[in-house]
Design an enzyme around this catalytic site. Structure first.
Site, PDB file in Angstrom:
ATOM      1  N   ASP A  24     -33.786  16.520   7.250  1.00 32.57           N
ATOM      2  CA  ASP A  24     -34.995  17.239   7.660  1.00 32.57           C
ATOM      3  C   ASP A  24     -35.046  17.312   9.189  1.00 32.57           C
ATOM      4  OD1 ASP A  24     -38.197  17.607   6.333  1.00 32.57           O
ATOM      5  OD2 ASP A  24     -37.785  17.715   8.482  1.00 32.57           O
TER       6      ASP A  24
ATOM      7  N   THR B  59     -42.615  25.206  -3.892  1.00 30.20           N
ATOM      8  CA  THR B  59     -42.188  26.603  -4.104  1.00 30.20           C
ATOM      9  C   THR B  59     -41.108  27.037  -3.120  1.00 30.20           C
ATOM     10  OG1 THR B  59     -43.804  27.484  -2.546  1.00 30.20           O
ATOM     11  CG2 THR B  59     -44.552  27.148  -4.825  1.00 30.20           C
TER      12      THR B  59
ATOM     13  N   ARG C 208     -42.576  25.052   5.132  1.00 32.47           N
ATOM     14  CA  ARG C 208     -42.068  25.449   3.824  1.00 32.47           C
ATOM     15  C   ARG C 208     -42.756  24.607   2.765  1.00 32.47           C
ATOM     16  NH1 ARG C 208     -35.770  24.982   2.198  1.00 32.47           N
ATOM     17  NH2 ARG C 208     -36.292  22.783   2.212  1.00 32.47           N
TER      18      ARG C 208
ATOM     19  N   ASP D  88     -38.388  16.176  10.998  1.00 30.86           N
ATOM     20  CA  ASP D  88     -38.589  14.725  10.967  1.00 30.86           C
ATOM     21  C   ASP D  88     -37.618  14.015  11.910  1.00 30.86           C
ATOM     22  OD1 ASP D  88     -40.650  14.892   9.205  1.00 30.86           O
ATOM     23  OD2 ASP D  88     -39.495  14.301   7.436  1.00 30.86           O
TER      24      ASP D  88
HETATM   25  C1  PRP Z   1     -37.862  23.586   8.054  1.00 28.91           C
HETATM   26  C2  PRP Z   1     -37.047  24.286   9.114  1.00 28.91           C
HETATM   27  C3  PRP Z   1     -37.303  25.727   8.824  1.00 28.91           C
HETATM   28  C4  PRP Z   1     -37.436  25.745   7.326  1.00 28.91           C
HETATM   29  C5  PRP Z   1     -36.153  26.281   6.770  1.00 28.91           C
HETATM   30  O1  PRP Z   1     -39.194  23.554   8.388  1.00 28.91           O
HETATM   31  O2  PRP Z   1     -37.397  23.929  10.414  1.00 28.91           O
HETATM   32  O3  PRP Z   1     -38.473  26.228   9.446  1.00 28.91           O
HETATM   33  O4  PRP Z   1     -37.629  24.384   6.908  1.00 28.91           O
HETATM   34  O5  PRP Z   1     -36.250  26.468   5.410  1.00 28.91           O
HETATM   35  P1  PRP Z   1     -36.198  27.906   4.732  1.00 28.91           P
HETATM   36  O6  PRP Z   1     -35.063  28.645   5.332  1.00 28.91           O
HETATM   37  O7  PRP Z   1     -35.982  27.585   3.285  1.00 28.91           O
HETATM   38  O8  PRP Z   1     -37.518  28.590   4.964  1.00 28.91           O
HETATM   39  P2  PRP Z   1     -40.244  22.630   7.589  1.00 28.91           P
HETATM   40  O9  PRP Z   1     -40.843  23.375   6.446  1.00 28.91           O
HETATM   41  O10 PRP Z   1     -39.593  21.327   7.240  1.00 28.91           O
HETATM   42  O11 PRP Z   1     -41.410  22.438   8.635  1.00 28.91           O
HETATM   43  P3  PRP Z   1     -41.449  21.502   9.946  1.00 28.91           P
HETATM   44  O12 PRP Z   1     -40.473  22.079  10.935  1.00 28.91           O
HETATM   45  O13 PRP Z   1     -42.866  21.631  10.387  1.00 28.91           O
HETATM   46  O14 PRP Z   1     -41.089  20.103   9.546  1.00 28.91           O
HETATM   47  N1  URA Z   2     -35.321  22.300   6.416  1.00 29.70           N
HETATM   48  C1  URA Z   2     -34.714  21.229   6.973  1.00 29.70           C
HETATM   49  O1  URA Z   2     -35.253  20.610   7.903  1.00 29.70           O
HETATM   50  N2  URA Z   2     -33.520  20.857   6.500  1.00 29.70           N
HETATM   51  C2  URA Z   2     -32.904  21.508   5.497  1.00 29.70           C
HETATM   52  O2  URA Z   2     -31.796  21.125   5.117  1.00 29.70           O
HETATM   53  C3  URA Z   2     -33.550  22.621   4.917  1.00 29.70           C
HETATM   54  C4  URA Z   2     -34.764  22.998   5.402  1.00 29.70           C
END
Ligand code: PRP
Ligand code: URA
Length: 210
Positions: free
Chosen positions: A201, A109, A105, A204
């Site tokens: 997160d 944006t 994400r 993480d």
């Molecule tokens: C997080 C999570 C989802 C997304 C959710 O991923 O694992 O994929 O955010 O958010 P949304 O519903 O607003 O799209 P992230 O972008 O942190 O990527 P990562 O898992 O690689 O850390």
């Molecule tokens: N992605 C995450 O990992 N945590 C949140 O709360 C939202 C998006």
């Protein structure tokens, strides 16, 4: 709200979510809990798999058992955080095929950015389970469901550990046919697009990159 939203009310799931949310929970425990909750969600999401009678001979006598027939299961974890749910789902459905979608994400944006795709070929013959622990704005999950459908999937379900109402609404608008199975429906999103109270997160915390 989404016409096909299922919120797990199992006491063990609620117990595990309380541990998962805790900022003091270690990476090791966070991984184990994500996997365990995912297994329960997979169990609940596969209630409608069809069965056929099969002959089985026990050490005592011949009898009739029941086995899953027809459509089998495919699993698609969204990288990275969805991978933390994979073990738990495969423990429940060991023969499932596994595909991967790399989506992150954009922090400004909040739009999903796709960077990897490797899916099984026979999506139309499978119940496809998309795995992502966080359904926040719903952008990533909606994108993943669209990709699965474009590649031929006809039955798609989403398994998320924690959802925000905004993400559920987004799935209702974009994919009303996709069942959404969550372990908790939280309050809202904050100004950074994080789920409140959520767990922070997920990627993480799962992979120790905080
Ligand atoms: C997080 C999570 C989802 C997304 C959710 O991923 O694992 O994929 O955010 O958010 P949304 O519903 O607003 O799209 P992230 O972008 O942190 O990527 P990562 O898992 O690689 O850390
Ligand atoms: N992605 C995450 O990992 N945590 C949140 O709360 C939202 C998006």
């Amino acid at each position: 709200m989404h016409p096909r939203l299922h919120v797990s009310e199992h006491p063990l799931v609620q117990h595990k979510i309380a541990l998962l949310r805790d900022a003091e929970t270690s990476t090791r425990d966070f991984r184990a809990l994500s996997s365990e909750i995912a297994g329960v969600l997979a169990y609940e999401a596969t209630r409608d798999l069809q069965l056929e009678d099969v002959e089985v001979t026990t050490p005592i006598k011949a009898t009739v058992g029941r086995k899953v027939t027809g459509k089998k299961v495919g699993v698609v974890p969204i990288l990275r955080a969805g991978v933390g749910m994979l073990d738990g789902v495969l423990a429940m459905i060991p023969v499932a095929r596994v595909g991967f979608l790399g989506v992150y994400r954009d922090e400004e944006t909040l739009q999903p950015v796709s960077y990897y795709e490797k899916l099984p070929k026979d999506l139309g013959e499978r119940t496809m389970l998309i795995l992502d622990p966080m359904l926040a704005t719903g952008g990533s999950a909606s994108f993943a469901a669209t990709v699965c459908k474009e590649r031929g999937a006809r039955t798609v379900k989403l398994l998320s550990i924690i959802a925000a109402p905004e993400g559920v609404e987004r799935m209702a608008a974009d994919h009303p046919d996709v069942e959404v199975h969550v372990a908790s429906l939280d309050e809202c999103l904050n100004e950074h697009g994080y789920i409140v109270p959520g767990l922070g997160d997920a990627g993480d915390r799962l992979w120790g990159t905080r």
